[in-house]
Design a protein around this motif. Structure first.
Motif, PDB file in Angstrom:
ATOM      1  N   MET A 195      87.596  64.724  15.719  1.00 11.03           N
ATOM      2  CA  MET A 195      88.755  65.175  16.460  1.00 11.03           C
ATOM      3  C   MET A 195      89.891  64.175  16.071  1.00 11.03           C
ATOM      4  O   MET A 195      91.033  64.750  15.667  1.00 11.03           O
ATOM      5  CB  MET A 195      88.438  65.009  18.021  1.00 11.03           C
ATOM      6  CG  MET A 195      87.409  65.909  18.397  1.00 11.03           C
ATOM      7  SD  MET A 195      86.750  65.401  19.818  1.00 11.03           S
ATOM      8  CE  MET A 195      88.128  65.889  21.045  1.00 11.03           C
ATOM      9  N   LEU A 219      93.954  58.474  21.886  1.00 15.22           N
ATOM     10  CA  LEU A 219      93.162  59.589  22.087  1.00 15.22           C
ATOM     11  C   LEU A 219      91.642  59.219  22.808  1.00 15.22           C
ATOM     12  O   LEU A 219      91.282  60.026  23.697  1.00 15.22           O
ATOM     13  CB  LEU A 219      92.604  60.083  20.548  1.00 15.22           C
ATOM     14  CG  LEU A 219      91.353  61.223  20.514  1.00 15.22           C
ATOM     15  CD1 LEU A 219      92.022  62.593  21.044  1.00 15.22           C
ATOM     16  CD2 LEU A 219      91.219  61.514  19.082  1.00 15.22           C
ATOM     17  N   LYS A 236      97.674  65.960  25.375  1.00 12.36           N
ATOM     18  CA  LYS A 236      98.377  66.726  24.241  1.00 12.36           C
ATOM     19  C   LYS A 236      99.680  65.744  23.912  1.00 12.36           C
ATOM     20  O   LYS A 236      99.887  65.094  22.854  1.00 12.36           O
ATOM     21  CB  LYS A 236      98.771  68.159  24.337  1.00 12.36           C
ATOM     22  CG  LYS A 236      99.402  68.676  23.117  1.00 12.36           C
ATOM     23  CD  LYS A 236      99.750  70.051  23.401  1.00 12.36           C
ATOM     24  CE  LYS A 236     100.514  70.909  22.193  1.00 12.36           C
ATOM     25  NZ  LYS A 236     100.924  72.220  22.393  1.00 12.36           N
ATOM     26  N   ILE A 261      97.341  68.277  16.661  1.00 10.74           N
ATOM     27  CA  ILE A 261      96.600  68.427  17.737  1.00 10.74           C
ATOM     28  C   ILE A 261      96.579  69.773  17.944  1.00 10.74           C
ATOM     29  O   ILE A 261      95.376  70.334  18.326  1.00 10.74           O
ATOM     30  CB  ILE A 261      97.064  67.606  19.122  1.00 10.74           C
ATOM     31  CG1 ILE A 261      95.616  67.860  20.022  1.00 10.74           C
ATOM     32  CG2 ILE A 261      98.176  68.144  19.706  1.00 10.74           C
ATOM     33  CD1 ILE A 261      95.926  66.898  21.219  1.00 10.74           C
ATOM     34  N   LEU A 287      93.054  71.983  18.299  1.00 12.15           N
ATOM     35  CA  LEU A 287      92.746  73.087  19.513  1.00 12.15           C
ATOM     36  C   LEU A 287      92.632  74.483  19.220  1.00 12.15           C
ATOM     37  O   LEU A 287      91.807  75.328  19.683  1.00 12.15           O
ATOM     38  CB  LEU A 287      94.019  73.056  20.536  1.00 12.15           C
ATOM     39  CG  LEU A 287      94.439  71.840  21.322  1.00 12.15           C
ATOM     40  CD1 LEU A 287      95.584  71.885  21.868  1.00 12.15           C
ATOM     41  CD2 LEU A 287      93.207  71.548  22.394  1.00 12.15           C
ATOM     42  N   LEU A 309      92.011  67.767  26.098  1.00 10.36           N
ATOM     43  CA  LEU A 309      92.804  67.735  25.007  1.00 10.36           C
ATOM     44  C   LEU A 309      94.104  68.426  25.294  1.00 10.36           C
ATOM     45  O   LEU A 309      95.298  67.905  24.938  1.00 10.36           O
ATOM     46  CB  LEU A 309      92.141  68.394  23.654  1.00 10.36           C
ATOM     47  CG  LEU A 309      91.114  67.599  22.989  1.00 10.36           C
ATOM     48  CD1 LEU A 309      90.424  68.493  21.863  1.00 10.36           C
ATOM     49  CD2 LEU A 309      91.753  66.247  22.335  1.00 10.36           C
ATOM     50  N   GLU A 322      88.511  70.821  25.449  1.00 15.11           N
ATOM     51  CA  GLU A 322      89.445  71.817  25.413  1.00 15.11           C
ATOM     52  C   GLU A 322      90.793  71.161  26.270  1.00 15.11           C
ATOM     53  O   GLU A 322      91.769  70.988  25.825  1.00 15.11           O
ATOM     54  CB  GLU A 322      89.250  73.224  24.843  1.00 15.11           C
ATOM     55  CG  GLU A 322      90.458  73.782  24.538  1.00 15.11           C
ATOM     56  CD  GLU A 322      90.413  75.426  24.559  1.00 15.11           C
ATOM     57  OE1 GLU A 322      91.367  76.057  24.282  1.00 15.11           O
ATOM     58  OE2 GLU A 322      88.990  75.871  25.148  1.00 15.11           O
ATOM     59  N   LEU A 325      90.488  60.542  26.399  1.00 17.33           N
ATOM     60  CA  LEU A 325      89.407  61.590  26.741  1.00 17.33           C
ATOM     61  C   LEU A 325      88.408  60.981  27.420  1.00 17.33           C
ATOM     62  O   LEU A 325      87.937  61.685  28.646  1.00 17.33           O
ATOM     63  CB  LEU A 325      88.845  61.909  25.363  1.00 17.33           C
ATOM     64  CG  LEU A 325      89.861  62.902  24.346  1.00 17.33           C
ATOM     65  CD1 LEU A 325      88.841  62.712  22.924  1.00 17.33           C
ATOM     66  CD2 LEU A 325      89.576  64.103  24.788  1.00 17.33           C
TER      67      LEU A 325
END
Length: 1705
Positions: A798, A843, A833, A807, A811, A829, A826, A847
């Motif tokens: 990723m 990131l 974003k 990004i 996606l 993310l 998903e 997450l």
């Protein structure tokens, strides 16, 4: 400045090229040739002599070269050796060798040929074609010499072809027998016959030397001539490598002997030209660094050294040439943007069709260019209609006109062939176009947004602004090929007059064409097929240019075909087929199908017959299945791991290495060349189908079997996973062969496939090929676990993909997620974003902060969070301890506040829900697609009521001038308007197509067709309510009590019925039943009998409080909403359905609330209602309440559920919009864990307890929150309290919390600066109250947490001398309490502290006291340092003066504050006033400090200068080791500088709430706008981390472990992080000890549905604000005798009449 003047200003050819690429208008023949990013190395060597060298190359050199080119330059390397693995019979196809060599010369970036020559060259093959005159001369000579049998033998295998300007005899090759020994013997015999005959004819003078050389078997000479000798020395150095094997010696000639008895009797001609060829080539390469020689003696003696030397020489030669080529590379080639435009021009140059005229299209295009229209022009035609050729012709004509200066104004041309580019998404496409346009218009590239939502509007604004100084012509071909067209919503409806936009689209995409026609209106040209006459003309002309023709019979076949189909693609295939025809062919061989598809399948059958079904099916399967194609090297490598294919191939091709020989795909590609295209994708050349019909036909033929498709994609996935690469174990099936044999066959010598290449950040290049193919192939091969493990739940993948692109591209891999786990990642993310786009280093924290809650349920999410944690040190060293951000997977998807907007409404849309809002006084209507979060264009519309059609495509505005104005919601354009007689609107009913309008006083209703913008009819009734069924086939309206049923669209009255009272609301179900709410609040059903013109009425219920009635989406359920309850009915049986109206107690907190709205989910499985602050969800099949959700502190006003998706939207009174994902109704995930409904005022970490104590800004109760789950564990609330908590204090060990409430004693007291509290001591573990202390001024814990001291006030006065205090000391480990008095006429100046060592404890502090008190006038007030031992009745107070500690200080110097420093020691800060006249200077006094041991009464350290004079000592913070001090401004003072000079590197940080961490080595704080948490290293001021907080932070604290950081936010949530920064940190141990990372021990409850509801109730109740009573009983304990006596005495002594004593204990 004109174009010519502009070009003169260019500094280099590079600038001129860039200008030409951007603007157009240059000669295509002058377009420079830029080599592709591929190194194609053609291997020219015979078979037998170089077997060992070939093995070395394959095993050692090729993998290393591929790795070197890829890792350093991102360049593909491909070696093509057509003789390796092939039989000598293949040499008969000499044109194949030549064509492949020429392709290498054309495409390669570095060397293109490695020629290996030896002394003994095997040379043999007969000519493939012979000119007629030469052929007949040789055969006549043979016959005349008595060799009739040989002549007949030759004539048996050659046939005359007259389909050309000159007749030729062609060798008849039987492909089915091409590998048989018989065929090999035949070829050998033919070669000997031709050789002997040509030599004899040469001696007889029947042929010349040139003709003789055509028959002579010359082996590699043609390839050597083309590849080395035919080019100049400079090019030879750049492109050629020569390896000469064996000793060089003179070549040996051979004489022609025609006296032998047979034609084939002669000495072997092997070696006839070999030596001379070697010498010639050797001389041409003499002195070159690329010349490699190896004597045969060395080869035989030292094999290992030879192998090493040969491999090293070849590797170094190729490497040096590649390095030089890269250095000399055109700068335009290095720029991806200009490279893409160059490829577009290059395709235009190659796509010539001189015979295609298209006069009608050229005329329409010319008219469009000359017009002043503001619309784009659409060119629409079916697949194969020649749209690309037509667009290319338009571009050529415009480009030529610009070049020839035929245009009167400055013109630039921009074009894109979508099918010839690697850009396949609309976002990439628009971004690339915008780059081009801003360069043309002189704008800045940084203005271009990267997100699709903003890009589409930016693109429209560019075309509408018309800022280019002249005419701008834009042509976009095959826009329907974009993967996500978004129904062409990105295509602007209006453009500037000086901008001309032409787009082409396939008519086979009917839905897209409908949207395109809608946007272009009448500006459309439909591309028709060619006429049969035109096809015949082009057919003949094309064959003629290829030096071919056809016979009369063959032409008849073509004419018959053109009578059936005249598509340009069909014509192209017919031409390519006819080029293969010979005059001697059987008519059955000459076949042209009736359509394109039939011709494609005929082509597939032919190549299967020639190459084998297995090879063709696998080769075309890979080519078709791959996403945007594969390179030749990739195809060869992937076919080399296809075991089923290799088993067959290796049975025919005996090679020492189990790999696919390159000659097989090369032969196949050359046969498919007219229909295969090469284009640049991800920086390398890839192969793909040229036309979509071929792709579809190949997929249908070769990818129809599911098992084969999975195998194809699985092999592609294995290749890009690197399963067969490097030193890892290969998945080769075990068999009975020896282990060594298995190892040799398992290794295919493929390279690894990491995410990126290069070792440093500067040289890193990303594996774009892997990013493109791996997720696609794993998904298609149904390898879901590997897809999650290696791609979609892999942190490295990723992170690297985002770095390589955006990004948005990452996606795309998650589109249509196959399971919930991927969907959760998903959504996480998407939520993160904006942060990730700003800083990729966030990131991991984003997450893990969103997905922590799912780690206990999902394996790969757990692994992903684990990877995020362990990559934190090199990215962002902050690890979330609990859910820090909004979490996906819950019912609440997201929420936002519309702020000052008014008239907010929800509407259905084809893809979800869109919201409209107006700002007061504005004509602009803002719109958002809120189910996806996409903004829509603003709509300028008049004032009036807005109603949307049911599908949301149109917005209808009822204006004050009596018109309905219809606007398109997707673009904001005014569609049309319809007049009606102006009156107050009684009701409006809308469907997707129709609008029914009833007025208060006028007759009606009006029925309007919105899509046609026409008034269908105005009724003469006085209707106030009406309805349209969901199928839009029937319409009902009322007139009094009568209800009329009409059929749509003809408005034929079908039936009539009568209600018991005047209808107030109608709902029409199907064509037979209408539900009515009457004026008397009855719900009735009226069933129409259309056939017999009768009706039946039935009463369902009566309720005086009926508010609404709605039909479910499927029409099977009817819901009746009253103020306090809901009722469900079956529409078919009209029977009542059960629904639980008993709401939980948390919902009855506000008994006056009523239901506001109710609706069904898209599938009717859920019923959603809003009441007060709550969203209530029922299961319709059981009628049970499933979920209760609270949105905020404002009541809900509106609700809408989407009929297209499983989403719902609600609006609260404070303009807060919530979007709900109803598909998550059965999951307990919380979107966010808010602790308070208001901002957090203060937070503290309970050390070692994984708990956080926090207090809300509204002075709510103190709550203890689990830092790993975010759940509230305790609410420290005293039911007897009538006030709110003002503050709290936490013990250092985290076992105790003191909550502080403003003392009730001060209610009637005079105001003073001193604040008293009622303190409650809590045991955190049990959540129980231990002690209640009244009128407390200070509460102080010792550092060892054994002692707690309350400084309580007995008497409070405005005159501090009359204040009376007690010290209440508690031994926390034994519950022993001790009370002692406080010195009279003494007041604390700062907060005291407790220092302790073992069992000894002392309270210390800076006080002011009266030291002489004979009379009041003689009182002297001094600032002194107070010390008193605790738990000892005999202990006394010690008042220490400043000179008692530091004798050198003056009398005017004074104490400022004291802090615990070390065991039984404290740091005393003083102010140096001696000798300073304050009146003359406004600058503050300098400071000093002393470390003083309280027990030993001695000074340990003296800092004569301490901090800065301006430092506020009361706000400083100490590091855990007391070696660093931080002031409130972020200045850092260290022990190394004796706390004197602040660190200059950390100055100017401007942080909010700064704190120290990791023993003072880092500063933690919030940015100035309080939106980000920052970690800064003290030593050099480097920022180690920056991560966003949710909304804005309003408080921050760091635990005593120096790692745990807590931030309280304005939205009421608490965020907890752990700091893991040093390389020496025990990361594994620290992370594994976090409770949120520990394995779950929770047991799954079978009654999950009940648990969900109970969790909702618990969550709501835990966050309810406390209900305080206005009065409270006094539960204070009685005062002691000593306390009362002291208070009475002081009261009698006071001379201040106004003073009033406080309540006493």
């Amino acid at each position: 400045m004109d174009e010519d003047s502009l070009k003169e200003t260019f500094d280099s050819e590079e600038d001129q090229l860039k200008h030409g690429l951007l603007h157009g208008g240059f000669n295509l023949h002058d377009l420079p040739r830029l080599p592709s990013n591929v190194v194609k190395l053609y291997i020219c060597a015979n078979r037998k002599e170089f077997e060992k060298e070939r093995e070395i190359l394959i095993k050692e050199v090729y993998p290393d070269l591929k790795r070197y080119c890829r890792d350093n330059y991102g360049v593909d390397f491909h070696a093509i050796d057509l003789r390796w693995g092939s039989r000598k019979e293949l040499d008969v196809f000499q044109p194949m060798f030549q064509r492949e060599l020429q392709r290498c010369q054309k495409d390669t970036l570095g060397p293109n040929i490695l020629c290996m020559l030896s002394e003994d060259e095997e040379v043999w093959y007969p000519p493939l074609e012979v000119e007629k005159d030469e052929y007949e001369t040789l055969l006549e000579f043979l016959a005349s010499c008595g060799f009739e049998e040989e002549a007949l033998f030759v004539d048996r295998y050659y046939k005359e072809d007259k389909n050309g300007p000159t007749s030729y005899y062609y060798l008849q090759v039987d492909f089915q027998q091409s590998y048989s020994d018989e065929w090999s013997s035949t070829l050998c015999l033919l070669q000997q016959i031709f050789l002997k005959a040509s030599e004899a004819c040469l001696q007889k003078g029947l042929i010349d030397t040139e003709t003789y050389m055509e028959f002579k078997p010359i082996g590699l000479e043609n390839e050597v001539e083309t590849g080395i000798l035919a080019i100049d020395r400079k090019q030879r150095e750049r492109n050629c490598i020569l390896y000469v094997k064996g000793l060089l010696q003179e070549g040996k000639g051979s004489t022609v002997d025609d006296s032998s008895s047979t034609c084939t009797e002669s000495t072997s001609s092997n070696g006839f030209l070999a030596s001379s060829l070697r010498e010639t080539v050797y001389e041409s390469m003499r002195g070159s660094l690329n010349l490699i020689t190896e004597p045969e003696d060395d080869v035989s003696n030292e094999k290992k050294e030879f192998s090493k030397s040969f491999a090293n020489n070849v590797y170094c030669s190729v490497k040096e040439i590649v390095d030089e080529s890269i250095r000399n590379q055109n700068p335009v080639q290095r720029d991806p943007f200009y490279r893409e435009i160059y490829n577009q021009w290059n395709f235009l140059k190659s796509s010539q069709c001189p015979f295609l005229e298209r006069d009608d299209l050229m005329s329409a295009t010319k008219d469009y260019f000359l017009s002043e229209t503001d619309r784009p022009l659409a060119i629409i035609g079916e697949n194969g209609a020649g749209k690309t050729s037509a667009i290319a012709k338009i571009i050529r004509d415009v480009n030529t006109a610009i070049f020839n200066k035929d245009l009167t104004m400055r013109t630039a041309i921009v074009f894109r062939f979508v099918g010839e580019t690697q850009i396949v998404t609309t976002r990439q496409f628009l971004f690339n176009l915008c780059l081009h346009l801003v360069d043309l218009m002189g704008k800045e590239r940084n203005e271009i947004p990267t997100d699709y939502k903003q890009l589409k509007y930016f693109f429209s604004e560019l075309l509408l602004s018309g800022e280019f100084g002249g005419m701008l012509i834009i042509l976009l071909d095959s826009v329907d090929l974009l993967e996500d067209n978004h129904n062409f919503e990105w295509l602007p409806i209006k453009i500037a007059v000086n901008v001309k936009l032409i787009v082409s689209c396939s008519s086979d995409r009917k839905e897209l064409c409908t949207h395109l026609l809608d946007r272009c209106k009448d500006s459309v040209h439909f591309l028709s097929p060619l006429s049969s006459t035109e096809c015949e003309r082009i057919f003949r002309a094309s064959l003629s240019t290829s030096w071919r023709s056809v016979t009369y019979e063959q032409m008849s076949i073509a004419k018959d075909a053109f009578r059936v189909c005249t598509l340009p693609l069909f014509l192209t295939m017919a031409i390519e087929e006819a080029k293969r025809w010979h005059s001697y062919d059987n008519m059955k061989f000459c076949f042209i199908g009736e359509n394109v598809g039939e011709n494609i399948y005929a082509l597939f059958e032919r190549i299967e017959k020639e190459h084998g079904t297995l090879l063709v099916s696998h080769f075309l399967g890979y080519l078709t299945a791959a996403n945007l194609g594969l390179s030749e090297a990739e195809l060869l490598d992937i076919m080399s791991i296809d075991e089923a294919l290799l088993d067959v191939v290796t049975a025919c091709c005996k090679t020492a290495i189990r790999r696919m020989p390159s000659y097989l795909p090369v032969r196949l590609l050359q046969d498919l060349e007219p229909f295969i295209t090469e284009r640049e994708v991800d920086g390398i050349l890839v192969l793909s189908w040229k036309h979509r019909q071929f792709l579809e036909a190949a997929a249908k033929k070769y990818l129809s079997e599911e098992k084969f498709v999975e195998n194809v994609h699985s092999n592609i996935a294995d290749y890009f996973l690197g399963t067969w690469g490097g030193a890892r174990s290969k998945p080769y099936p075990q068999n009975q062969k020896s282990p060594q044999k298995r190892e040799n066959e398992a290794c295919r010598f493929l390279c690894e496939q990491p995410n990126h290449f290069g070792s440093t950040e500067a040289t890193i290049t990303y594996n774009l090929r892997k990013f493109r193919h791996l997720p696609f192939s794993l998904r298609k091969s149904n390898r879901l676990d590997e897809l999650k493990k290696n791609v979609l739940c892999d942190f490295d993948y990723m992170s690297d993909k985002i770095k390589s692109s955006t990004i948005q591209e990452l996606l795309r891999d998650y589109n249509d997620a196959p399971d919930r786990e991927i969907q959760l990642v998903e959504d996480a993310l998407k939520m993160a974003k904006q942060t990730i786009e700003k800083d990729i280093n966030c990131l991991g924290a984003e997450l893990s902060g969103r997905l922590l809650e799912h780690t206990k349920s999902y394996k790969y999410i757990r692994q992903l969070v684990y990877s995020c944690d362990f990559n934190a040190q090199r990215n962002c060293p902050l690890i979330p301890n609990c859910q820090s951000y909004n979490t996906p997977g819950g019912l609440l998807q997201y929420n936002f506040n519309a702020e000052s907007a008014s008239n907010i409404s929800f509407h259905q849309s084809p893809c979800g829900i869109f919201l409209t809002a107006k700002t007061a006084g504005s004509l602009s209507l803002r719109a958002w697609e809120i189910s996806k979060g996409d903004p829509r264009p603003e709509i300028v519309m008049p004032f009036g009521q807005i109603y949307a059609t049911k599908d949301g495509n149109f917005l209808n505005v009822f204006c004050n001038d009596g018109t309905v104005r219809i606007f398109r919601s997707d673009c904001g354009e005014l569609y049309d308007s319809i007049e009606y007689k102006y009156d107050d609107i009684a009701s409006v009913c809308l469907s997707k197509k129709y609008l029914a309008l009833a007025l208060q006083r006028e007759t009606g209703p009006y029925l309007i067709d919105v899509t046609e913008a026409s008034l269908i009819h105005r009724f003469s009734y006085h209707s106030r309510t009406m309805a349209i069924n969901s199928e839009e086939t029937y319409f009902v309206c009322e007139s009094g009590r009568n209800i009329f049923l009409f059929e749509l669209p003809r408005l034929v009255r079908k039936c009539a019925g009568e209600a018991s009272d005047v209808p107030k609301q109608l709902v029409l179900w199907g064509d037979t039943k209408c539900f009515v709410v009457t004026k008397s609040k009855q719900v009735e059903s009226i069933t129409f009998d259309i056939t017999n013109k009768h009706y039946r009425r039935n009463n369902l219920m009566t309720d005086i409080d009926i508010r609404d009635m709605k039909l479910s989406n499927t029409g099977f359920i009817l819901v009746i909403m009253t103020g306090k309850s809901l009722r469900l009915f079956s529409t078919s049986t009209e029977k009542h359905k059960f629904i639980n109206n008993d709401l939980p107690p948390c919902c009855s907190t506000y008994p006056s609330s009523n239901y506001t709205s109710v609706s069904f989910s898209a599938d009717d499985k859920l019923l959603i209602g809003i009441r007060g602050f709550f969203v209530l969800i029922w299961k319709t099949d059981t009628g049970k309440l499933a979920r209760v959700l609270q949105t905020g502190n404002a009541p809900l006003l509106k609700l809408l559920t989407s009929s297209a998706t499983n989403k719902a939207a609600t609006l609260s009174a404070d303009n807060d919009v919530q979007i709900w994902d109803l598909s998550n109704v059965d999951y307990p995930t919380r979107h966010t864990d808010k602790v308070f409904q208001n901002p957090v005022k203060k937070t503290e970490v309970l050390h070692g307890k994984h708990q956080v104590v926090c207090l809300g800004s509204k002075q709510e109760d103190v709550k203890v929150v689990n830092s790993s789950s975010g759940q509230i564990e305790h609410i420290l609330q005293n039911d007897d309290d009538v006030s709110y908590v003002h503050d709290f204090i936490v013990s250092r060990d985290g076992n105790y919390v003191i909550t502080r409430i403003h003392s009730q004693s001060l209610r009637d007291q005079p105001s003073t600066d001193t604040i008293l509290y009622d303190d409650l001591l809590w045991d955190v573990k049990s959540g129980c109250k231990i002690r209640h202390v009244f009128d407390s001024r200070f509460a102080v814990f010792s550092n060892n947490c054994r002692t707690l001291v309350f400084v309580t006030c007995v008497n409070l006065s405005k005159n501090w001398k009359n204040n009376v205090y007690n010290l209440e000391t508690t031994a926390l480990d034994s519950d022993f309490n001790f009370l002692c008095d406080f010195p009279e006429k003494t007041e604390f100046l700062t907060t005291p502290c407790v220092v302790s060592e073992d069992e000894f404890s002392y309270i210390v502090g800076v006080v002011k006291t009266v030291v002489s008190a004979d009379t009041e006038s003689q009182e002297e007030i001094k600032t002194q340092f107070l010390v008193r031992g605790l738990f000892s009745p005999s202990a006394t107070y010690r008042m220490i003066g400043i000179r008692d500690i530091v004798q050198t200080l003056g009398e005017e110097d004074t104490f400022l504050d004291a802090f615990p420093y070390q065991e039984c020691s404290c740091l005393i800060v003083y102010e140096k006033r001696e000798g300073l006249n304050k009146s003359k200077s406004s600058s503050p006094y300098p400071k000093g400090a002393v470390v003083y041991n309280v027990e030993k009464e001695e000074r340990l350290i003296h800092f004569s200068s301490f901090l800065e004079p301006t430092t506020d000592v009361s706000r400083i913070k100490f590091s855990s080791n007391n070696k660093v001090i931080l002031d409130r401004d972020g200045n850092v003072f260290t022990a190394e500088s004796n706390f004197t000079v602040p660190s200059t590197r950390s100055k100017g940080l401007d942080l909010r709430y700064p704190c120290l961490a990791l023993k003072g080595q880092h500063i933690i704080g919030l940015t100035k706008d309080r939106t980000e948490l920052v970690v800064v290293r003290v030593s050099d001021g480097i920022q180690n981390a920056k991560i966003p907080v949710h909304g804005r932070g309003c408080c921050l604290s760091v635990d005593h472990d120096d790692r745990t950081i807590v931030v309280g936010c304005e939205d009421g949530r608490v965020m907890v992080w752990s700091l893991i920064l040093h390389l020496s940190d025990p990361m594994t141990e620290l992370i594994s000890k976090l409770p949120s990372r520990m394995p779950s021990q929770d047991k799954v409850n079978d009654n999950q549905e009940a648990d969900l509801l109970q969790n909702d109730i618990k969550y709501i109740e835990g966050r309810k604000p406390p209900q305080r009573s206005s009065e409270s009983n006094d539960v204070r304990r009685p005062p002691s005798h000593q306390t009362v006596s002291t208070a009475v005495f002081l009261t009698q002594q006071t001379s201040l009449g106004r003073e009033t004593p406080c309540y006493v204990q």
